[in-house]
Scaffold this motif. Sequence first.
Motif, PDB file in Angstrom:
ATOM      1  N   GLY A 197       0.801  -1.203   0.000  1.00  0.00           N
ATOM      2  CA  GLY A 197       0.000   0.000   0.000  1.00  0.00           C
ATOM      3  C   GLY A 197       0.838   1.258   0.000  1.00  0.00           C
ATOM      4  O   GLY A 197       0.353   2.327   0.292  1.00  0.00           O
ATOM      5  N   ILE A 198       2.120   1.135  -0.357  1.00  0.00           N
ATOM      6  CA  ILE A 198       2.991   2.300  -0.456  1.00  0.00           C
ATOM      7  C   ILE A 198       2.387   3.271  -1.469  1.00  0.00           C
ATOM      8  O   ILE A 198       1.806   2.859  -2.473  1.00  0.00           O
ATOM      9  CB  ILE A 198       4.427   1.888  -0.845  1.00  0.00           C
ATOM     10  CG1 ILE A 198       5.379   3.076  -0.784  1.00  0.00           C
ATOM     11  CG2 ILE A 198       4.474   1.242  -2.185  1.00  0.00           C
ATOM     12  CD1 ILE A 198       6.844   2.702  -0.970  1.00  0.00           C
ATOM     13  N   ASP A 199       2.487   4.535  -1.204  1.00  0.00           N
ATOM     14  CA  ASP A 199       1.943   5.566  -2.090  1.00  0.00           C
ATOM     15  C   ASP A 199       2.688   5.532  -3.422  1.00  0.00           C
ATOM     16  O   ASP A 199       3.890   5.783  -3.470  1.00  0.00           O
ATOM     17  CB  ASP A 199       2.091   6.943  -1.443  1.00  0.00           C
ATOM     18  CG  ASP A 199       1.595   8.072  -2.331  1.00  0.00           C
ATOM     19  OD1 ASP A 199       0.906   7.800  -3.334  1.00  0.00           O
ATOM     20  OD2 ASP A 199       1.898   9.229  -2.007  1.00  0.00           O
ATOM     21  N   PRO A 200       1.997   5.211  -4.533  1.00  0.00           N
ATOM     22  CA  PRO A 200       2.681   5.110  -5.822  1.00  0.00           C
ATOM     23  C   PRO A 200       3.208   6.444  -6.344  1.00  0.00           C
ATOM     24  O   PRO A 200       4.001   6.470  -7.274  1.00  0.00           O
ATOM     25  CB  PRO A 200       1.627   4.532  -6.757  1.00  0.00           C
ATOM     26  CG  PRO A 200       0.330   4.779  -6.099  1.00  0.00           C
ATOM     27  CD  PRO A 200       0.583   4.886  -4.627  1.00  0.00           C
ATOM     28  N   LEU A 201       2.800   7.546  -5.736  1.00  0.00           N
ATOM     29  CA  LEU A 201       3.289   8.850  -6.175  1.00  0.00           C
ATOM     30  C   LEU A 201       4.402   9.388  -5.283  1.00  0.00           C
ATOM     31  O   LEU A 201       4.894  10.493  -5.512  1.00  0.00           O
ATOM     32  CB  LEU A 201       2.131   9.854  -6.235  1.00  0.00           C
ATOM     33  CG  LEU A 201       1.037   9.514  -7.248  1.00  0.00           C
ATOM     34  CD1 LEU A 201      -0.098  10.521  -7.168  1.00  0.00           C
ATOM     35  CD2 LEU A 201       1.593   9.420  -8.649  1.00  0.00           C
ATOM     36  N   SER A 202       4.810   8.610  -4.301  1.00  0.00           N
ATOM     37  CA  SER A 202       5.922   9.048  -3.462  1.00  0.00           C
ATOM     38  C   SER A 202       7.203   9.046  -4.286  1.00  0.00           C
ATOM     39  O   SER A 202       7.325   8.336  -5.288  1.00  0.00           O
ATOM     40  CB  SER A 202       6.070   8.135  -2.254  1.00  0.00           C
ATOM     41  OG  SER A 202       6.558   6.868  -2.648  1.00  0.00           O
ATOM     42  N   ALA A 203       8.159   9.841  -3.859  1.00  0.00           N
ATOM     43  CA  ALA A 203       9.430   9.931  -4.591  1.00  0.00           C
ATOM     44  C   ALA A 203      10.110   8.574  -4.671  1.00  0.00           C
ATOM     45  O   ALA A 203      10.670   8.214  -5.719  1.00  0.00           O
ATOM     46  CB  ALA A 203      10.347  10.957  -3.919  1.00  0.00           C
ATOM     47  N   ALA A 204      10.065   7.811  -3.586  1.00  0.00           N
ATOM     48  CA  ALA A 204      10.701   6.491  -3.585  1.00  0.00           C
ATOM     49  C   ALA A 204      10.024   5.558  -4.583  1.00  0.00           C
ATOM     50  O   ALA A 204      10.699   4.844  -5.333  1.00  0.00           O
ATOM     51  CB  ALA A 204      10.665   5.892  -2.186  1.00  0.00           C
TER      52      ALA A 204
END
Length: 181
Positions: free
Chosen positions: A12-19
């Motif tokens: 569920g990591i944010d797909p728009l995060s820099a990582a």
Amino acid sequence: MTTEAPSAPARGIDPLSAAAVAVVATLATIYIVSQFIRNSIGVIAPNLVSELGLSPIEIGMLSSIYFFVFAATQLPLGVVLDRFGPRPCILICIVLTAAGCWAFGLAQSAGQLVLSRALLGFATSSFLMAPVALYARWFAPSRFSTISGIHLGIGSFGALFATAPLAFAAAHFGWRTAFLA
């Protein structure tokens, strides 16, 4: 019972995060290389014929050995991905891909070209499935198809780079330089 590696991010990591953007961009770039290598023989075949005197059968073998090894690797790759995870597979395959490109660029005979193409088929075999396994672990199921589609879409540029850009590079710098670079 399978357990997730302790260092893996939560699903569920944010797909728009820099990582996330950096990971997807890096893995898609690696897939570009795979697609480039897969499609390159047709463009440099005339160079291989004129420089090394390859026959049509040898050109066909160069093209097909990549796919034979690539396909044969898929079942064991799945086991390795399940056992060790995608990250070590990708890292090892990056090193093997560089070695395969180097060997192909320096090859002096049809046999050496075939062996290096076989190595490239083995090495690039994880550049789709390992990222897909990683995406399945890192991203929410609702984002999986989007992230995978982005990966495939960006990676498809490799097939485009193996056309006119490769022909240009081969004409101006030589096919060997294109693979060594």
